[in-house]
Design an enzyme around this catalytic site. Structure first.
Site, PDB file in Angstrom:
ATOM      1  N   TYR A 287      -0.165 -39.124 106.009  1.00 12.91           N
ATOM      2  CA  TYR A 287      -1.447 -38.615 106.585  1.00 12.91           C
ATOM      3  C   TYR A 287      -1.971 -39.276 107.548  1.00 12.91           C
ATOM      4  O   TYR A 287      -2.436 -40.550 107.817  1.00 12.91           O
ATOM      5  CB  TYR A 287      -2.342 -38.954 105.272  1.00 12.91           C
ATOM      6  CG  TYR A 287      -3.804 -38.228 105.327  1.00 12.91           C
ATOM      7  CD1 TYR A 287      -4.167 -37.252 104.692  1.00 12.91           C
ATOM      8  CD2 TYR A 287      -5.022 -38.858 106.323  1.00 12.91           C
ATOM      9  CE1 TYR A 287      -5.281 -36.400 104.713  1.00 12.91           C
ATOM     10  CE2 TYR A 287      -6.040 -38.184 106.222  1.00 12.91           C
ATOM     11  CZ  TYR A 287      -6.187 -36.954 105.756  1.00 12.91           C
ATOM     12  OH  TYR A 287      -7.393 -36.233 105.599  1.00 12.91           O
ATOM     13  N   TYR A 337      -5.122 -29.694 110.795  1.00 17.31           N
ATOM     14  CA  TYR A 337      -5.621 -30.381 109.860  1.00 17.31           C
ATOM     15  C   TYR A 337      -6.165 -29.892 108.659  1.00 17.31           C
ATOM     16  O   TYR A 337      -7.261 -29.291 108.623  1.00 17.31           O
ATOM     17  CB  TYR A 337      -6.846 -31.160 110.803  1.00 17.31           C
ATOM     18  CG  TYR A 337      -7.372 -32.085 110.148  1.00 17.31           C
ATOM     19  CD1 TYR A 337      -6.719 -33.454 109.763  1.00 17.31           C
ATOM     20  CD2 TYR A 337      -8.922 -32.146 109.843  1.00 17.31           C
ATOM     21  CE1 TYR A 337      -7.581 -34.289 109.060  1.00 17.31           C
ATOM     22  CE2 TYR A 337      -9.704 -33.293 109.257  1.00 17.31           C
ATOM     23  CZ  TYR A 337      -8.821 -34.390 108.603  1.00 17.31           C
ATOM     24  OH  TYR A 337      -9.557 -35.489 108.019  1.00 17.31           O
TER      25      TYR A 337
END
Length: 390
Positions: A287, A337
């Site tokens: 992440y 994203y």
């Protein structure tokens, strides 16, 4: 039935990026439909639905009605922010193991971008950040939004271990090299360290190219049992391990904020469940809301010693052809994203062996990392194209 007797069998991805004129619900419906079709199922075959809304909170349990789903066995909203994708997969696997459902869709959808407004404005709206009482003191002092919180964390790592801005730049450059190989990535133009260093500061020490993209769109996956997975259309991606960690940092002397993340505990638990060690992981999908999180997360997972993430990135290990392929689709820095669905979607593609030019040869074990809030929530999944031995 073991909670590990589960596999991801469907992946649905909409167009992502600066895509306007559609609602989060419309994106979510498309993503779930694509994921079901990818698995060789119809939407009506789903008996479970887990929904993770993004910042706009425009999609939730009513999505079931929008999909035409009735009499579901499992229906819930999950919110651990960037850790939600991993949490949803674990919850789906547990429901399947308990016999509560047979095919569960997990979906993220969001439309934070508005045509004509700055990208940065999407996450800067004070109404999402202001809090009553003592919780309102940091925002009142200017600590408003994730950029400031992650800048503090990155600065502490730099002060403690000598990590440099250039080393953060190597994370951005290596991630962009992977994005150049991914047709779905938003940013594919080559990037240099000079480009990184000359990009404007967002919050010192974070430059623009240290920060993730903001995207509209949706991604969904379908989770079912290992036995059923082998009868469906796509190569199964088996869940070998999964764990969460929620550190609950507070502002006090000797806090580990910025130095150690929830990746350490969730990673140890997930790898122990999977029966693997860091050196057996072939692909890392981290992440990367900021370049700093890639470094600190790799350290916490044990891919290098604590404080050595900067030199690791500088060595080129994370880039195509490197010894530790990381964020092979371009991550959130250069790819797209979709919160925790960004690393999860690329992990599914890599585990299936469908990565095309960017496919990593050693994909027997793929690690997926999720990070929510400002290092507040963490999830780790260990995925594999091979069934887990009993």
């Amino acid at each position: 039935m073991s909670t590990l007797n589960a596999a991801i069998v469907g992946l649905g991805m909409t167009e992502m990026g600066k895509v306007y004129g559609r609602t989060a619900t419309q994106f979510a419906v498309e993503a779930v439909g694509k994921a079901a079709s990818d698995a060789g199922l119809g939407v009506a075959d789903l008996d479970g639905l887990l929904v993770n809304c993004g910042l706009g909170r425009q999609v939730g349990m009513p999505l079931a009605a929008d999909l035409g789903l009735r009499d579901l066995s499992v229906l819930s909203e999950i919110q651990s922010f960037g850790a939600s994708a991993g949490v949803m997969v674990m919850q789906a696997a547990a429901a399947i193991a308990a016999g509560q459902a047979t095919a569960v869709a997990c979906v993220f959808a969001d439309v934070p971008l508005t045509e004509g407004k700055r990208t940065g404005a999407a996450y800067a709206d004070p109404k999402f950040r202001l809090r009553p009482g003592f919780l309102g003191i940091p925002p009142a002092g200017g600590l408003l939004g994730p950029n400031v919180g992650y800048a503090l964390a990155a600065r502490r790592h730099m002060d403690a271990y000598g990590t440099t801005s250039e080393q953060l730049g190597h994370v951005a450059v290596s991630t962009r090299k992977w994005a150049e190989l991914n047709p779905a990535a938003q940013m594919r133009a080559p990037m240099t360290i000079d480009d990184h260093q000359s990009s404007r500061y967002i919050v010192d020490p974070l430059h623009l190219l240290d920060c993730c993209l903001v995207s509209n769109g949706a991604i969904a996956v379908i989770v079912t049992s290992g036995e059923r997975a082998r009868e469906l259309a796509q190569p199964p991606v088996y869940l070998h391990g999964g764990a969460q960690s929620h550190p609950g940092y507070i502002d006090e002397r000797d806090s580990e904020f910025g130095l150690v993340t929830g990746a350490k505990k969730s990673g140890e638990r997930a790898m122990r469940m999977a029966g693997v060690r860091p050196e057996q992981i072939g692909v890392r999908e981290i992440y990367d809301c900021y370049t700093y999180t890639t470094l600190v997360t790799l350290e916490d997972y044990g891919f290098c010693e604590k404080g050595e993430g900067g030199p690791l990135a500088e060595s080129g290990a994370l880039a195509p052809g490197g010894s530790l392929p990381t964020n092979t689709g371009g991550g959130q820095l250069s790819g797209y994203y979709m919160w925790g669905m960004t690393p999860l979607s690329e992990a599914v593609i890599q585990a299936r062996g469908q990565g095309g030019e960017r496919q990593v040869a050693d994909h027997d074990y793929v690690l997926v990392s999720g990070n929510g809030g400002i290092l507040a929530h963490h999830s780790t999944l260990i995925l594999s194209p091979h069934p887990k031995e009993a």
